[in-house]
Scaffold this active site. Structure first.
Site, PDB file in Angstrom:
ATOM      1  N   GLU A  39      35.643  30.085   0.078  1.00 12.36           N
ATOM      2  CA  GLU A  39      36.637  30.806  -0.722  1.00 12.36           C
ATOM      3  C   GLU A  39      37.587  31.607   0.163  1.00 12.36           C
ATOM      4  O   GLU A  39      38.788  31.643  -0.075  1.00 12.36           O
ATOM      5  CB  GLU A  39      35.942  31.753  -1.713  1.00 12.36           C
ATOM      6  CG  GLU A  39      35.274  31.042  -2.869  1.00 12.36           C
ATOM      7  CD  GLU A  39      36.278  30.353  -3.790  1.00 12.36           C
ATOM      8  OE1 GLU A  39      37.355  30.907  -4.022  1.00 12.36           O
ATOM      9  OE2 GLU A  39      35.979  29.238  -4.245  1.00 12.36           O
ATOM     10  N   CYS A 205      51.133  16.529 -17.670  1.00 18.03           N
ATOM     11  CA  CYS A 205      50.581  16.951 -18.963  1.00 18.03           C
ATOM     12  C   CYS A 205      49.856  15.816 -19.674  1.00 18.03           C
ATOM     13  O   CYS A 205      48.878  16.047 -20.389  1.00 18.03           O
ATOM     14  CB  CYS A 205      51.680  17.501 -19.861  1.00 18.03           C
ATOM     15  SG  CYS A 205      52.511  18.933 -19.149  1.00 18.03           S
TER      16      CYS A 205
HETATM   17 FE1  SF4 Z   1      50.752  20.489 -18.993  1.00 18.35          FE
HETATM   18 FE2  SF4 Z   1      49.854  22.644 -20.182  1.00 18.35          FE
HETATM   19 FE3  SF4 Z   1      48.127  20.999 -19.052  1.00 18.35          FE
HETATM   20 FE4  SF4 Z   1      49.702  22.456 -17.534  1.00 18.35          FE
HETATM   21  S1  SF4 Z   1      48.118  23.220 -18.903  1.00 18.35           S
HETATM   22  S2  SF4 Z   1      49.329  20.262 -17.284  1.00 18.35           S
HETATM   23  S3  SF4 Z   1      51.562  22.541 -18.761  1.00 18.35           S
HETATM   24  S4  SF4 Z   1      49.446  20.535 -20.783  1.00 18.35           S
END
Ligand code: SF4
Length: 349
Positions: A39, A205
């Site tokens: 870490e 996403c």
């Molecule tokens: Fe996309 Fe939201 Fe997942 Fe980030 S947290 S990859 S913005 S869906």
């Protein structure tokens, strides 16, 4: 953002088991010494770089007792090249405190862990979660990005109250069951999502297990998170580094002060102005041999332009700073500032 928090912990845990990273050496252990070491090394340093250093450190210091007993110079020498040397000094002090105060066993709570040198709240959370299955959140840069996007959290994280609010959300989102298994996996999962899917630019996403709950995705604006107004002010500075060699070809190295740039490391003597260096050479009856073009060294808050000036002396003069004469071959074993090591390796003159 508004309303109840989405129940994402089981999604993160499942995704980590199927898609997350599992072969990194510090993932195959729940030994706090190894987890802590990884870490600290991973703060501000890429995984690929850390892998080598981690293996070398463990070979030389296999446990916290070995590290605590080592001279600080040995620790700094092994750290050389990783940068941010305050991490290495704190690492050493932390090992000594774990031995002296805790009998060689890392404590299990965030409160006790964060009282140790160099362990901030997020690192304490990671150790508590990975090694002890504690319900403790982490909030490093990757996780901050995932959470602010998921929640559509648009508070300015330069403000302490907003940072505190995000910590509270991070706490509230943690798994609530089977913590011994779920906490390490969830913590790793959040790190992996930040590193592999929810990247700063163009997050993937479509591959994200949180997509159905993600506010930023629904708005089509992931890259607007996290919000932080304070901008880093960069400064530029020039240093002249004197490579002074005596008749035997030995070079003078100074020990840097305990605070500031390259604190506690060995360096060529530093002059902040070329005129000062030239005046010193004249007073010491040293012969200027060569002035090299400047080399840029990038620090967190400033750009440092390093000018190497090579000179020779017949008789060792009184030096401007404390230090010693070293054969070039000997310097490899010293805790040298990385750019100085590079300069010395780039040629004796
Ligand atoms: Fe996309 Fe939201 Fe997942 Fe980030 S947290 S990859 S913005 S869906």
């Amino acid at each position: 953002m508004s309303g109840a928090l989405p129940p994402v912990a089981p999604l993160v845990v499942r995704w980590q088991a199927e898609h997350g990273r599992s072969s990194l050496p510090w993932q195959r252990t729940r030994d706090p010494y190894r987890v802590w070491l990884s870490e600290i090394m991973l703060q501000q340093t890429q995984v690929a770089t850390v892998l080598d250093y981690y293996a070398r450190f463990l070979a030389r210091f296999p446990d916290v007792h070995a590290l605590a007993a080592a001279p600080q110079d040995d620790v700094l020498a092994l750290w050389s090249g990783l940068g941010y040397y305050s991490r290495a000094r704190n690492l050493h002090r932390c090992a000594q405190q774990v031995v002296q105060v805790h009998g060689g066993r890392f404590p299990a709570t965030v409160a006790e862990l964060s009282a140790l040198p160099g362990i901030g709240r997020s690192t304490a959370g990671a150790i508590a979660a990975f090694c002890f299955g504690q319900r403790a959140p982490i909030l490093d840069a990757n996780v901050r990005r995932v959470l602010t996007r998921l929640l559509g959290f648009d508070g300015d994280l330069a403000q302490a109250a907003q940072e505190r609010a995000l910590w509270q959300h991070a706490q509230d989102l943690l798994p609530t069951q089977q913590l011994d298994d779920a906490m390490p996996r969830y913590t790793q999962g959040m790190m992996d999502l930040g590193a592999m899917v929810c990247q700063p630019r163009q997050p993937r996403c479509e591959a994200c297990p949180l997509q159905a709950h993600c506010v930023a995705r629904a708005k089509g604006t992931p890259e607007q998170y996290p919000v932080r107004t304070r901008k880093l002010v960069r400064k530029a500075q020039a240093w002249w580094l004197l490579q002074l060699q005596d008749a035997q070809g030995q070079v003078w190295l100074e020990r840097r002060p305990e605070r500031g740039i390259w604190a506690g490391l060995y360096s060529l003597p530093v002059f902040e102005e070329r005129e000062a260096l030239m005046a010193w050479l004249e007073g010491a009856q040293a012969q200027l041999q060569q002035e090299h073009p400047s080399m840029l060294h990038v620090l967190t808050h400033r750009d440092l332009y390093l000018h190497r000036v090579v000179a020779t002396v017949a008789q060792p003069p009184a030096m401007p700073v404390p230090g010693g004469w070293y054969d070039l071959a000997e310097t490899a074993a010293l805790g040298l500032a990385a750019p100085v090591r590079k300069l010395l390796q780039s040629g004796a003159a």
